[in-house]
Design a protein around this motif. Structure first.
Motif, PDB file in Angstrom:
ATOM      1  N   ARG A  42       0.927  -1.099   0.027  1.00 60.26           N
ATOM      2  CA  ARG A  42       0.077   0.086  -0.029  1.00 60.26           C
ATOM      3  C   ARG A  42       1.051   1.199   0.005  1.00 60.26           C
ATOM      4  N   SER A  46       1.937   3.760  -3.261  1.00 59.23           N
ATOM      5  CA  SER A  46       1.397   5.278  -3.079  1.00 59.23           C
ATOM      6  C   SER A  46       2.845   6.171  -3.414  1.00 59.23           C
ATOM      7  N   LEU A  49       3.191   6.615  -6.988  1.00 55.95           N
ATOM      8  CA  LEU A  49       2.165   7.522  -7.214  1.00 55.95           C
ATOM      9  C   LEU A  49       2.286   9.010  -6.889  1.00 55.95           C
ATOM     10  N   PHE A  50       2.666   9.242  -5.747  1.00 51.71           N
ATOM     11  CA  PHE A  50       2.904  10.661  -5.164  1.00 51.71           C
ATOM     12  C   PHE A  50       4.124  11.409  -6.012  1.00 51.71           C
ATOM     13  N   SER A  53       3.296  12.120  -9.476  1.00 47.07           N
ATOM     14  CA  SER A  53       2.352  13.182  -9.588  1.00 47.07           C
ATOM     15  C   SER A  53       3.178  14.674  -9.226  1.00 47.07           C
ATOM     16  N   LYS A 186       4.985  13.697  -0.922  1.00 45.64           N
ATOM     17  CA  LYS A 186       5.803  12.446  -1.323  1.00 45.64           C
ATOM     18  C   LYS A 186       6.908  12.137  -0.319  1.00 45.64           C
ATOM     19  N   TYR A 189       5.352   9.947   2.260  1.00 47.81           N
ATOM     20  CA  TYR A 189       5.325   8.707   2.240  1.00 47.81           C
ATOM     21  C   TYR A 189       6.643   7.779   1.923  1.00 47.81           C
ATOM     22  N   VAL A 225      -4.460   2.813  -4.699  1.00 44.33           N
ATOM     23  CA  VAL A 225      -4.882   3.960  -5.508  1.00 44.33           C
ATOM     24  C   VAL A 225      -6.107   5.063  -4.668  1.00 44.33           C
ATOM     25  N   THR A 228      -5.604   5.124  -0.312  1.00 47.79           N
ATOM     26  CA  THR A 228      -4.441   5.649   0.118  1.00 47.79           C
ATOM     27  C   THR A 228      -4.015   6.997  -0.724  1.00 47.79           C
ATOM     28  N   PHE A 229      -3.842   6.973  -1.919  1.00 43.23           N
ATOM     29  CA  PHE A 229      -3.369   8.084  -2.940  1.00 43.23           C
ATOM     30  C   PHE A 229      -4.540   9.125  -3.145  1.00 43.23           C
ATOM     31  N   TYR A 232      -5.460  10.517   0.603  1.00 45.60           N
ATOM     32  CA  TYR A 232      -4.844  11.298   1.305  1.00 45.60           C
ATOM     33  C   TYR A 232      -4.469  12.831   0.576  1.00 45.60           C
ATOM     34  N   LEU A 233      -4.847  12.717  -0.863  1.00 47.96           N
ATOM     35  CA  LEU A 233      -4.770  14.129  -1.433  1.00 47.96           C
ATOM     36  C   LEU A 233      -6.136  14.850  -0.964  1.00 47.96           C
TER      37      LEU A 233
END
Length: 294
Positions: A42, A46, A49-50, A53, A186, A189, A225, A228-229, A232-233
């Protein structure tokens, strides 16, 4: 729509996703992967992904003085928070875990009063009590412990998670006021991943992927996705406009949406208990988020 209303909408979406996650995560563990191995996946997913991004947003430099706060946020908001929640959820039932989770707004209210000198308004106290009553009424009525393997330890770990998340909401607030969310999340995480790596690596390596159904793979992807991602955003963006106590009270909505999800799948039905609980929960949330004229 005002920024505050957008923030409230974001917090509501987070509650919907989390409400679904209780059931989805329980389907995955411990049958297919143990709790710490799941957390490693998890957090690791993430991190990717962070950082991806971050490539597409304006760049900011982190003040070295804020690094300790980022590390603390990583510990309370990612590592300790997730390890205790998923380990607790693997030992107890989703119902019991949801009962314990609703203590978070009370914890945040107390911590805010102590650490941030936030005044305890009577309407907030009444709202939290109403929400707690409604949630307990909803998830305790006619329910049993279910498939809990060690309910006492599991419930204790979920409570530790609630306390940890309460600290995180308060610690991260100053970072939100200073930076763009992508600037520091970022790092939160990445540090969190390094913290959970020693706990989850062996369990991750023990997974027999040939025995994992494709539906479970999709559920793992959902947790990485969406649970978590995306959450959190949305939480971080909501906290730009809302106080930690307001964000925390949306935890009351999670069991409500979890019930709606179960009814939609034909695993539960609607009765007067759930209707009354819904009224109490939304009444409590309204009292906490309502901006009264001073």
């Amino acid at each position: 729509m005002s920024k505050r209303n957008l923030a409230l909408l974001g917090a509501t979406i987070v509650s919907i996703i989390y409400g679904i996650t209780f059931t989805i995560a329980k389907d995955v563990m411990p049958q297919y992967i143990d709790a710490y191995g799941f957390i490693l996946m998890r957090v690791g997913g993430s991190v990717v992904l962070f950082w991806l991004s971050w490539l597409f947003v304006p760049k900011e430099k982190i003040d070295l003085a804020d690094v300790p706060r980022i590390i603390a946020s990583a510990f309370f908001g990612v590592a300790f928070n997730m390890l205790t929640l998923f380990k607790g959820l693997s030992l107890t039932s989703p119902i019991s875990a949801a009962v314990i989770m609703v203590t978070t707004p009370m914890i945040v209210l107390v911590l805010s009063a102590i650490l941030m000198k936030e005044r305890l308004q009577k309407s907030k106290v009444i709202g939290i009590i109403l929400g707690l009553m409604g949630t307990a009424f909803l998830i305790l009525y006619g329910k049993s412990i279910g498939n809990a393997t060690n309910g006492s330890l599991g419930n204790f770990l979920v409570f530790a998670n609630a306390v940890s998340y309460g600290f995180y909401l308060i610690i991260v607030k100053k970072l939100m006021d200073k930076y763009n969310a992508f600037t520091f999340v970022k790092w939160i995480y990445l540090f969190g991943f390094l913290m959970v790596l020693p706990f989850g690596w062996s369990q991750f390596m023990d997974v027999n992927w040939s025995m994992v159904p494709i539906t479970i793979v999709w559920k793992i992807g959902f947790v990485v996705v969406f649970s978590t991602f995306i959450t959190y955003l949305l939480n971080l963006l909501s906290m730009k406009e809302l106080k930690p106590t307001t964000v925390a009270v949306f935890i009351y909505l999670q069991p409500l949406f979890a019930t709606v999800f179960a009814i939609g799948l034909g695993k539960d039905n609607l009765n007067w208990v759930k209707i009354v609980s819904t009224i109490l929960i939304f009444g409590g949330v309204y009292l906490v988020i309502n901006k009264r004229n001073q």
